[in-house]
Design a protein around this motif. Structure first.
Motif, PDB file in Angstrom:
ATOM      1  N   LEU A  96      42.456 -23.358   2.370  1.00  0.00           N
ATOM      2  CA  LEU A  96      42.492 -23.100   1.073  1.00  0.00           C
ATOM      3  C   LEU A  96      43.925 -23.379   0.573  1.00  0.00           C
ATOM      4  O   LEU A  96      44.917 -22.823   0.877  1.00  0.00           O
ATOM      5  CB  LEU A  96      41.913 -21.716   0.647  1.00  0.00           C
TER       6      LEU A  96
ATOM      7  N   LEU B 155      39.850 -26.931  -1.430  1.00  0.00           N
ATOM      8  CA  LEU B 155      39.544 -26.313  -0.187  1.00  0.00           C
ATOM      9  C   LEU B 155      39.104 -27.374   0.798  1.00  0.00           C
ATOM     10  O   LEU B 155      38.407 -28.279   0.316  1.00  0.00           O
ATOM     11  CB  LEU B 155      37.977 -25.552  -0.279  1.00  0.00           C
TER      12      LEU B 155
ATOM     13  N   LEU C   8      40.901 -17.291  -3.671  1.00  0.00           N
ATOM     14  CA  LEU C   8      40.078 -18.445  -4.209  1.00  0.00           C
ATOM     15  C   LEU C   8      39.788 -18.119  -5.734  1.00  0.00           C
ATOM     16  O   LEU C   8      39.886 -18.905  -6.427  1.00  0.00           O
ATOM     17  CB  LEU C   8      38.698 -18.451  -3.476  1.00  0.00           C
TER      18      LEU C   8
END
Length: 183
Positions: free
Chosen positions: A84, A89, A154
């Motif tokens: 990541l 990603l 994320l």
């Protein structure tokens, strides 16, 4: 003099936020089966070897089967890597043939975290991403360490990348009655 909109920074440095791979715990029951198979082969080879005065000792060579099953599954799991970054990603998979799949973070529409009991007991979890990417509409990262921290990284990276690219997602609900309730 009026200020103009600043152009999108094209050369923003991309940094790695997290990298990891699927834990071997995801294959617990498979490995348990391999152990049972090896034990069964060992018992059968011993019993057959005693009954045939040592000729059945060749049956121990069959222990190679569960060993190979274990090693191949371990290697396939270990060769899948997630990375990541601040912009994407990257999923790298494959033993002999290598496949690299990249998902731009601004395309992530939704994500969910799941922690089944066995994985939660060992500090692991699953993270599933729903995306607007044509090649990978769903990305499942199984049995990753520190899944809550990865989810937060994320989330932050997706919002930052959307802001940087000036991308917004529009949610449109299905209207069955043609908007009759709107007055």
């Amino acid at each position: 003099m009026p200020a103009e909109d600043s152009p999108i920074a094209a050369n923003v440095a991309e940094t790695t936020l997290w990298s990891g791979h699927t834990s071997q715990w995801v294959h617990f029951w498979y490995y348990f089966f391999c152990i049972l198979l090896a034990a069964g082969i060992g018992v059968a080879a011993t019993v057959f070897g005693l009954a045939t005065a040592g000729i059945g000792a060749l049956g121990y060579l069959a222990l190679i089967i569960p060993l190979l099953m274990w090693m191949i599954r371990w290697w396939v799991t270990k060769s899948t890597k997630y990375e990541l970054t601040t912009q994407r990603l990257r999923i790298t998979a494959g033993i002999l043939d290598r496949k690299v799949d990249e998902l731009e973070l601004f395309r992530v529409r939704d994500y969910s975290m799941e922690q089944p009991l066995l994985l939660r007991m060992v500090g692991l979890g699953n993270l599933t991403l729903i995306t607007s990417d044509a090649t990978t509409p769903t990305v499942a990262m199984k049995a990753i360490h520190g899944v809550e921290g990865v989810r937060e990284k994320l989330r932050t990276a997706v919002q930052n990348e959307r802001d940087r690219k000036r991308v917004r997602q529009m949610d449109v609900d299905n209207v069955v009655d043609g908007g009759a309730d709107l007055k």
